[in-house]
Design a protein around this motif. Structure first.
Motif, mmCIF file in Angstrom:
data_model
loop_
_atom_site.group_PDB
_atom_site.id
_atom_site.type_symbol
_atom_site.label_atom_id
_atom_site.label_comp_id
_atom_site.label_asym_id
_atom_site.label_seq_id
_atom_site.Cartn_x
_atom_site.Cartn_y
_atom_site.Cartn_z
ATOM 1 N N HIS A 156 29.457 -104.839 -29.418
ATOM 2 C CA HIS A 156 29.176 -104.459 -28.044
ATOM 3 C C HIS A 156 29.595 -103.117 -27.536
ATOM 4 C CE1 HIS A 156 28.339 -108.821 -27.911
ATOM 5 N NE2 HIS A 156 27.802 -108.702 -26.753
ATOM 6 N N ALA A 157 30.106 -102.371 -28.210
ATOM 7 C CA ALA A 157 30.744 -101.179 -27.940
ATOM 8 C C ALA A 157 29.777 -100.117 -27.322
ATOM 9 C CB ALA A 157 31.583 -100.493 -29.142
ATOM 10 N N GLU A 158 28.724 -99.978 -28.233
ATOM 11 C CA GLU A 158 27.539 -98.946 -27.430
ATOM 12 C C GLU A 158 27.087 -99.177 -26.351
ATOM 13 O OE1 GLU A 158 25.617 -95.614 -27.346
ATOM 14 O OE2 GLU A 158 27.261 -96.051 -28.623
ATOM 15 N N SER A 159 26.531 -100.749 -26.110
ATOM 16 C CA SER A 159 25.870 -101.122 -24.973
ATOM 17 C C SER A 159 26.841 -100.889 -23.692
ATOM 18 C CB SER A 159 25.388 -102.470 -25.031
ATOM 19 O OG SER A 159 26.439 -103.149 -25.207
ATOM 20 N N ILE A 160 28.096 -101.172 -24.029
ATOM 21 C CA ILE A 160 29.148 -100.936 -22.726
ATOM 22 C C ILE A 160 29.359 -99.437 -22.595
ATOM 23 C CG2 ILE A 160 31.545 -101.233 -22.126
ATOM 24 C CD1 ILE A 160 31.402 -104.062 -23.584
ATOM 25 N N ARG A 161 29.391 -98.604 -23.537
ATOM 26 C CA ARG A 161 29.842 -97.268 -23.406
ATOM 27 C C ARG A 161 28.443 -96.815 -22.583
ATOM 28 N NH1 ARG A 161 32.227 -96.515 -28.322
ATOM 29 N NH2 ARG A 161 30.126 -96.821 -29.441
ATOM 30 N N GLN A 162 27.271 -97.247 -22.741
ATOM 31 C CA GLN A 162 26.325 -96.738 -21.916
ATOM 32 C C GLN A 162 26.172 -97.195 -20.513
ATOM 33 O OE1 GLN A 162 23.687 -94.591 -22.802
ATOM 34 N NE2 GLN A 162 24.657 -94.031 -24.460
#
Length: 373
Positions: free
Chosen positions: A148-154
């Motif tokens: 989920h890291a990329e979606s949370i960064r966005q």
């Protein structure tokens, strides 16, 4: 799925974009007429609130007007319906139209009046002309499962985190292990009750302006799959976020004042402007400040502007500027009407993201009192 919305809901979202704390001391902002505690369906964005603006709002069944210039800049001693101001207030109350104003906070905020003007006038790498507000930054640290890291960064970036100069969505991540044991009453996304779990996670670090903390935290919690997400909020003494009136930056290529006047007129849809200075002077560094720029001529001069684009310039101020070698384009106060489209687009985006069923549109009425003959 859409949700019902109140005027307070709309203003809460609007003030995430243009916080009232950004306003210059003594400025008039906020609720002018009516109540924010009512359901609404239509919002009209206006530069000024004149009697014809109210008539337009009545014709279009508007519930809430968000204006740039305050309706009640000076306290009223009476509401006399034989006067234009009295009729404006009376009509707004009779037709249950709430009027809200965002003045210098909308000038100052990122994406507000002066940023919109700078973009239209092709000013690159624009910086604040007159600092008026300093806001401490916070470090946000969140711990998230790797998938989920990329979606949370966005999500964090879209909510206002990670803005450093001309770069957005800035963050740093490091991979590690998270451990936890769900208790009897937990509802874990990963793992089993009463069993120790070890999960590969990312630690995401970014910076957040104080006024955006709640929006960023809400975005993090909404995007995170865990029942109890782990995060830290750490106040920073430096760096600070500086906001202020006006913008100053460079054109892509130098050009004559004569040619740049044409750019200004075309970009802002003007029939004419007043110009101070030599039309053959080469222009590279441009300062712009919507509204009355008389008090800020020296700031433009001292920061090395070749030309200062503003409005409502006084005769003797223009003479002094000319003697000091500063070129000025007086484009008129009404250039701030650029905010009608800009605020409409920003608020519509925010309303859609919140799932609110609401129509936001700009006033089509021109409130410019001047005509060129």
């Amino acid at each position: 799925m859409t949700k019902a919305v109140t005027a307070q809901d709309v203003i809460k979202e609007f003030e995430q974009f243009s916080p009232r704390t950004y306003a210059v001391e003594g400025d008039r902002n906020g609720l002018m007429v009516g109540t924010l505690n009512k359901p609404i369906h239509t919002v009209m964005i206006a530069l000024d609130v004149l009697e014809e603006t109210i008539d337009e709002a009545i014709d279009k069944n508007v519930d809430l007007i968000i204006a740039h210039h305050p309706l009640l800049f000076r306290p009223l001693k009476q509401i006399n319906v034989d006067t234009a101001m009295g009729r404006i207030v009376a009509k707004a109350i009779k037709h249950e139209i709430t009027i809200y104003a965002a003045h210098t906070n909308l000038d100052v905020t990122e994406g507000g009046v002066n940023d919109l003007l700078a973009e239209k006038l092709k000013i690159h790498s624009a910086d604040v002309l007159v600092p008026t507000y300093k806001e401490n930054m916070w470090k946000f640290v969140g711990f998230v499962p790797r998938d989920h890291a990329e979606s949370i960064r966005q999500a964090l970036g879209e909510a206002g985190a990670g803005l450093i100069g001309e770069y957005s969505h800035c963050a740093f991540s490091v991979v590690g292990e998270g451990t936890f044991r769900p208790t009897d009453h937990a509802n874990p996304y990963i793992g089993e009750l009463n069993k120790q779990e070890v999960v590969e996670e990312e630690r995401i670090e970014t910076i957040v302006p104080k006024n955006s903390l709640q929006s960023v935290l809400n975005a993090f919690l909404a995007a995170h799959p865990y029942e109890e997400p782990a995060y830290d909020l750490i106040p920073l003494e430096e760096p600070s976020l500086v906001r202020g009136l006006g913008r100053i930056g460079n054109l892509e290529q130098p050009q004559s004042l004569r040619d740049y006047v044409k750019v200004v007129k075309e970009a802002l849809g003007l029939d004419g402007v007043r110009v101070v200075g030599n039309l053959d002077k080469k222009i590279k560094k441009v300062a712009v400040l919507g509204g009355d720029g008389n008090k800020y001529v020296n700031q433009a001069l001292h920061k090395g502007a070749d030309v200062f684009v503003t409005g409502d310039l006084y005769y003797h101020v223009a003479q002094d500027a000319k003697m000091d070698g500063l070129t000025i384009i007086d484009a008129g106060h009404h250039i701030e009407s650029i905010m009608k489209i800009g605020v409409t687009e920003e608020l519509n985006k925010r309303m859609k993201a919140m799932g609110y069923a609401i129509s936001v549109f700009p006033s089509t009425d021109s409130t410019d009192p001047f005509q060129f003959m």
